[in-house]
Design an enzyme around this catalytic site. Structure first.
Site, PDB file in Angstrom:
ATOM      1  N   LYS A  47      11.930 -11.795 -11.792  1.00  0.00           N
ATOM      2  CA  LYS A  47      12.880 -12.451 -12.698  1.00  0.00           C
ATOM      3  C   LYS A  47      13.487 -13.714 -12.101  1.00  0.00           C
ATOM      4  CE  LYS A  47      12.284  -9.583 -16.047  1.00  0.00           C
ATOM      5  NZ  LYS A  47      11.719  -9.961 -17.339  1.00  0.00           N
TER       6      LYS A  47
HETATM    7  N1  PMP Z   1       9.544  -4.386 -14.223  1.00  0.00           N
HETATM    8  C1  PMP Z   1      10.866  -4.547 -14.133  1.00  0.00           C
HETATM    9  C2  PMP Z   1      11.616  -3.805 -13.085  1.00  0.00           C
HETATM   10  C3  PMP Z   1      11.534  -5.385 -15.033  1.00  0.00           C
HETATM   11  O1  PMP Z   1      12.876  -5.537 -14.941  1.00  0.00           O
HETATM   12  C4  PMP Z   1      10.791  -6.046 -16.029  1.00  0.00           C
HETATM   13  C5  PMP Z   1      11.506  -6.915 -17.025  1.00  0.00           C
HETATM   14  N2  PMP Z   1      12.031  -6.286 -18.150  1.00  0.00           N
HETATM   15  C6  PMP Z   1       9.407  -5.826 -16.095  1.00  0.00           C
HETATM   16  C7  PMP Z   1       8.807  -5.015 -15.152  1.00  0.00           C
HETATM   17  C8  PMP Z   1       8.531  -6.451 -17.148  1.00  0.00           C
HETATM   18  O2  PMP Z   1       8.382  -7.827 -17.009  1.00  0.00           O
HETATM   19  P1  PMP Z   1       8.388  -8.722 -18.295  1.00  0.00           P
HETATM   20  O3  PMP Z   1       9.766  -8.654 -18.887  1.00  0.00           O
HETATM   21  O4  PMP Z   1       8.043 -10.081 -17.807  1.00  0.00           O
HETATM   22  O5  PMP Z   1       7.388  -8.183 -19.252  1.00  0.00           O
END
Ligand code: PMP
Length: 343
Positions: A47
């Site tokens: 993130k």
């Molecule tokens: N794993 C974790 C720990 C996350 O916080 C997120 C984000 N929601 C994701 C995977 C998935 O990534 P994305 O939001 O880019 O699909």
């Protein structure tokens, strides 16, 4: 000698995460397997990439100037990353979080300088007290504020198109055959896949979804099926709505994984590969195992799996034996208490 460079600030360390070969967990699988370990970002998750990209894009467009406010609805990784970027760049950071969030998480965000609004968890999304509505209201009231809105922001995809995708292409010298990645907002998988498929359209892209989430069914039928929705424990994976930050057309297939198997697999990654990763890394690895059992891979394949965050955020969950036992994830034989031997 490893990297001796001096950095101007912590944000210079975002991205360029390592691709690490998996050895023990995939030793009997056909093909070679590599993990893109996003815990190596300074905020310990993928993130960081979107927080930096979205904020810098707003700066380029002249929307943000120092002292302005950045708002988001999250208690998780995105909140931490936004808080970190805000400190360095001199913005106020407001995070509207659900009262379900643990005290540890709220304290962590506060220690990174964020103003945290704790909103009741058990009200509907359109209730004025919900964290969505609180964030929207603050955004409309505070002049010069930016609402990150990661589930519906195309810049989320763009961040991964510009960084994660090119990094993986270069690190695999263009030899990647499969990408396996969790889908929450969908930004990681969609942006990374877009770049990779532009280089080689034959690369197969597989999304990881949770039981209790609508994403896989929506991908297959283009219909939003409420019957798919029920509570589950993995945080950050799957969703009860259709995020526009997901490009469903670029994903070839989805695999669903259970809370229990994902938790055990995360613990296995830590204990066997020495990579201390979060719950969704376990989910992604669990999907890889299922795909291998289905005969998806052949010996010449080079598969990249994304591990989104660090294990330290899950000490009171998957890495806590009592929590695992309370979920029914251990069989009755499993002893959770180390016996002390007195000599
Ligand atoms: N794993 C974790 C720990 C996350 O916080 C997120 C984000 N929601 C994701 C995977 C998935 O990534 P994305 O939001 O880019 O699909």
């Amino acid at each position: 000698m490893k990297n001796k460079k001096v950095y101007n600030n912590v944000l210079d360390l975002i991205g360029e995460t390592p691709l690490i070969k998996l050895n023990k967990l995939t030793s009997n699988f056909e093909g070679d397997f590599f993990a893109k370990v996003e815990a190596f970002n300074p905020g310990h998750s993928s993130k960081d990439r979107i927080a930096l990209h979205i904020i810098e894009e707003a700066e380029r467009q002249g929307i943000l100037t120092p002292g302005d406010t950045i708002i988001e609805t999250t208690s998780g990784n995105t909140g931490f990353s936004i808080a970190m970027v805000s400190i360095i760049k001199g913005y106020e950071c407001i995070l509207a979080v659900s009262s379900k969030s643990s005290a540890d998480k709220i304290d962590m965000l506060k220690s990174m300088g964020a103003h945290v609004y704790v909103c009741p968890a058990h009200v509907s999304a359109d209730d004025q007290r919900s964290y969505y509505q609180v964030a929207k209201r603050l955004h409309s009231e505070i002049k010069g504020s930016v609402y990150i809105n990661q589930y519906f922001n195309q810049l989320n995809i763009d961040a991964h198109y510009k960084s994660t995708g090119p990094e993986i292409w270069e690190q695999t010298e263009g030899k990647i055959t499969h990408l396996v990645a969790c889908s929450g907002t969908g930004g990681t998988i969609s942006g990374t896949a877009k770049y990779l498929k532009e280089q080689n359209p034959d690369i197969k892209v597989i999304g990881v979804d949770a039981y209790g989430s609508v994403l896989k069914k929506y991908h297959e039928t283009k219909e939003f099926d409420e019957k798919e929705i029920y509570p589950y424990r993995i945080e950050g994976l799957g969703k009860n709505l259709i995020p526009t930050a997901t490009d469903f057309d670029i994903i070839d297939a989805f695999v669903k994984v259970t809370d229990e198997e994902s938790a055990h697999t995360a613990r296995e990654i830590s204990s066997k590969e020495g990579l201390f990763v979060g719950y969704t890394s376990g989910a992604a690895m669990q999907a890889l195992k299922q795909l291998n059992e289905e005969g998806e891979f052949k010996s010449t394949d080079r598969v990249v799996v994304i591990f989104p965050d660090h294990g330290s955020r899950y000490m009171s969950k998957i890495y806590n034996d009592k929590w695992m036992q309370a979920q029914g994830f251990f069989d009755s034989e499993h002893s959770t208490i180390e016996e002390i031997q007195y000599i």
